[in-house]
Write a protein that holds these residues in place. Structure first.
Motif, PDB file in Angstrom:
ATOM      1  N   ARG A 172       0.875  -1.175   0.000  1.00 50.95           N
ATOM      2  CA  ARG A 172       0.000   0.000   0.000  1.00 50.95           C
ATOM      3  C   ARG A 172       0.905   1.216   0.000  1.00 50.95           C
ATOM      4  N   GLN A 173       0.770   2.033  -1.022  1.00 48.03           N
ATOM      5  CA  GLN A 173       1.653   3.181  -1.223  1.00 48.03           C
ATOM      6  C   GLN A 173       3.125   2.748  -1.174  1.00 48.03           C
ATOM      7  N   LYS A 174       3.408   1.629  -1.846  1.00 46.42           N
ATOM      8  CA  LYS A 174       4.748   1.065  -2.007  1.00 46.42           C
ATOM      9  C   LYS A 174       5.342   0.505  -0.712  1.00 46.42           C
ATOM     10  N   LYS A 175       4.552   0.528   0.382  1.00 47.48           N
ATOM     11  CA  LYS A 175       5.011  -0.045   1.641  1.00 47.48           C
ATOM     12  C   LYS A 175       4.368  -1.418   1.817  1.00 47.48           C
ATOM     13  N   GLU A 176       5.194  -2.434   2.131  1.00 44.09           N
ATOM     14  CA  GLU A 176       4.662  -3.785   2.231  1.00 44.09           C
ATOM     15  C   GLU A 176       3.740  -3.937   3.430  1.00 44.09           C
ATOM     16  N   VAL A 177       2.630  -4.638   3.193  1.00 45.10           N
ATOM     17  CA  VAL A 177       1.631  -4.904   4.228  1.00 45.10           C
ATOM     18  C   VAL A 177       1.676  -6.389   4.570  1.00 45.10           C
ATOM     19  N   LYS A 178       1.764  -6.707   5.834  1.00 44.49           N
ATOM     20  CA  LYS A 178       1.804  -8.098   6.271  1.00 44.49           C
ATOM     21  C   LYS A 178       0.388  -8.585   6.552  1.00 44.49           C
ATOM     22  N   LEU A 179      -0.040  -9.617   5.841  1.00 44.29           N
ATOM     23  CA  LEU A 179      -1.372 -10.185   6.024  1.00 44.29           C
ATOM     24  C   LEU A 179      -1.278 -11.688   6.235  1.00 44.29           C
ATOM     25  N   GLY A 180      -2.225 -12.227   6.995  1.00 42.68           N
ATOM     26  CA  GLY A 180      -2.334 -13.667   7.145  1.00 42.68           C
ATOM     27  C   GLY A 180      -2.896 -14.274   5.867  1.00 42.68           C
ATOM     28  N   PRO A 181      -2.810 -15.585   5.715  1.00 40.58           N
ATOM     29  CA  PRO A 181      -3.274 -16.227   4.478  1.00 40.58           C
ATOM     30  C   PRO A 181      -4.755 -16.009   4.187  1.00 40.58           C
ATOM     31  N   THR A 182      -5.589 -16.005   5.224  1.00 40.35           N
ATOM     32  CA  THR A 182      -7.025 -15.794   4.992  1.00 40.35           C
ATOM     33  C   THR A 182      -7.294 -14.363   4.565  1.00 40.35           C
ATOM     34  N   GLU A 183      -6.629 -13.403   5.208  1.00 38.03           N
ATOM     35  CA  GLU A 183      -6.806 -11.999   4.843  1.00 38.03           C
ATOM     36  C   GLU A 183      -6.282 -11.740   3.424  1.00 38.03           C
ATOM     37  N   PHE A 184      -5.213 -12.443   3.050  1.00 41.09           N
ATOM     38  CA  PHE A 184      -4.668 -12.297   1.697  1.00 41.09           C
ATOM     39  C   PHE A 184      -5.693 -12.755   0.664  1.00 41.09           C
ATOM     40  N   ARG A 185      -6.308 -13.928   0.890  1.00 41.49           N
ATOM     41  CA  ARG A 185      -7.307 -14.442  -0.038  1.00 41.49           C
ATOM     42  C   ARG A 185      -8.534 -13.524  -0.091  1.00 41.49           C
ATOM     43  N   LEU A 186      -8.902 -12.980   1.057  1.00 37.72           N
ATOM     44  CA  LEU A 186     -10.046 -12.080   1.125  1.00 37.72           C
ATOM     45  C   LEU A 186      -9.774 -10.810   0.320  1.00 37.72           C
ATOM     46  N   LEU A 187      -8.583 -10.253   0.472  1.00 38.12           N
ATOM     47  CA  LEU A 187      -8.230  -9.042  -0.272  1.00 38.12           C
ATOM     48  C   LEU A 187      -8.173  -9.327  -1.773  1.00 38.12           C
ATOM     49  N   GLU A 188      -7.606 -10.471  -2.132  1.00 39.49           N
ATOM     50  CA  GLU A 188      -7.533 -10.833  -3.552  1.00 39.49           C
ATOM     51  C   GLU A 188      -8.936 -10.902  -4.155  1.00 39.49           C
ATOM     52  N   PHE A 189      -9.861 -11.510  -3.425  1.00 41.23           N
ATOM     53  CA  PHE A 189     -11.241 -11.625  -3.909  1.00 41.23           C
ATOM     54  C   PHE A 189     -11.866 -10.242  -4.088  1.00 41.23           C
ATOM     55  N   LEU A 190     -11.674  -9.358  -3.111  1.00 45.73           N
ATOM     56  CA  LEU A 190     -12.259  -8.019  -3.178  1.00 45.73           C
ATOM     57  C   LEU A 190     -11.634  -7.188  -4.297  1.00 45.73           C
ATOM     58  N   MET A 191     -10.336  -7.372  -4.544  1.00 43.12           N
ATOM     59  CA  MET A 191      -9.646  -6.569  -5.554  1.00 43.12           C
ATOM     60  C   MET A 191     -10.039  -6.956  -6.974  1.00 43.12           C
ATOM     61  N   LYS A 192     -10.628  -8.128  -7.139  1.00 48.40           N
ATOM     62  CA  LYS A 192     -11.063  -8.537  -8.474  1.00 48.40           C
ATOM     63  C   LYS A 192     -12.288  -7.757  -8.942  1.00 48.40           C
ATOM     64  N   SER A 193     -13.019  -7.162  -8.005  1.00 50.85           N
ATOM     65  CA  SER A 193     -14.213  -6.395  -8.379  1.00 50.85           C
ATOM     66  C   SER A 193     -14.384  -5.212  -7.432  1.00 50.85           C
ATOM     67  N   PRO A 194     -13.469  -4.230  -7.486  1.00 54.05           N
ATOM     68  CA  PRO A 194     -13.550  -3.071  -6.590  1.00 54.05           C
ATOM     69  C   PRO A 194     -14.862  -2.310  -6.776  1.00 54.05           C
TER      70      PRO A 194
END
Length: 226
Positions: free
Chosen positions: A146-168
């Motif tokens: 986020r703004q070129k700074k790495e964000v640490k997420l757990g595996p479930t949060e990563f999958r959740l964000l990926e799903f949301l980013m497919k249809s902002p």
């Protein structure tokens, strides 16, 4: 990407499964079923290849059900028909299918059409990196910035964000988000989605006033369309 193949002919099913897996897709299979749309909605694939036993009402009614069910309304659908008649293919396309081919189509042509369909309807599915505003998610490296700074997420949060980013901007219900994370596992309470949304918000937000994920009362959650 996960492709669902619905077909009752075992030989054709094996041919399709082998071709798709060779191309790198993850493949799940189901026989034609009266509750097909409900089953698919529980765990959405990236596309459905639906082998219709005949060009009649089943293919048409199934496509219409997909298009009028919220969770599957935008799901890419390729129908394979036994019939070579143009009028039958047109009827299926009019009912909501994105493409309609005869079952004798070569696996190579099917793969090309599927890839073109996915690229046209949702280019993000074919990219290893998703970008929404100042958010970047690298699916291969499993990293979020986020703004070129790495964000640490757990595996479930990563999958959740990926799903949301497919249809902002699109609002997803809790049941839809639960299905994207845990499939049809009914033992997971929908309230677990709230917990992981909270963790995701904490991880990617720049502050309390940063409404990067908005709550839509009575409907669900949506990633802000920057």
């Amino acid at each position: 990407m996960r492709i669902l193949v619905v077909e009752q002919d075992e030989d054709l099913l094996t041919t399709l499964k082998n071709a798709l897996e060779t191309e790198g897709y993850s493949v799940n299979c189901l026989p034609p079923h009266a509750s097909l749309v409900e089953l698919v909605a529980l765990r959405l694939p990236d596309a459905v290849i639906f082998g219709a036993p005949a060009p009649g009402s089943m293919a048409i009614s199934t496509c219409r059900q997909f298009r009028t069910t919220g969770a599957t309304a935008r799901l890419p659908i390729v129908v394979l028909l036994d019939s070579p008649l143009e009028q039958d293919r047109l009827a299926v396309l009019s009912a909501g299918a994105d493409d309609c081919l005869i079952k004798a189509v070569s696996p190579v042509e099917l793969l090309i059409r599927l890839r073109n369909l996915l690229r046209r309807l949702n280019p993000a599915l074919l990219e290893s990196t998703l970008k929404v505003g100042d958010l970047t998610l690298d699916k291969n490296a499993r990293r979020v910035h986020r703004q070129k700074k790495e964000v640490k997420l757990g595996p479930t949060e990563f999958r959740l964000l990926e799903f949301l980013m497919k249809s902002p901007g699109r609002v997803h219900s809790r049941s839809e988000l639960r299905a994207s994370l845990w499939g049809s596992d009914a033992s997971v309470d929908e309230r677990a989605v709230d917990v992981h949304i909270g963790r995701l918000r904490k991880g990617i937000s720049l502050g309390k006033a940063d409404k990067v994920i908005r709550t839509v009362r009575g409907a669900g959650y949506a990633l802000r369309d920057f």
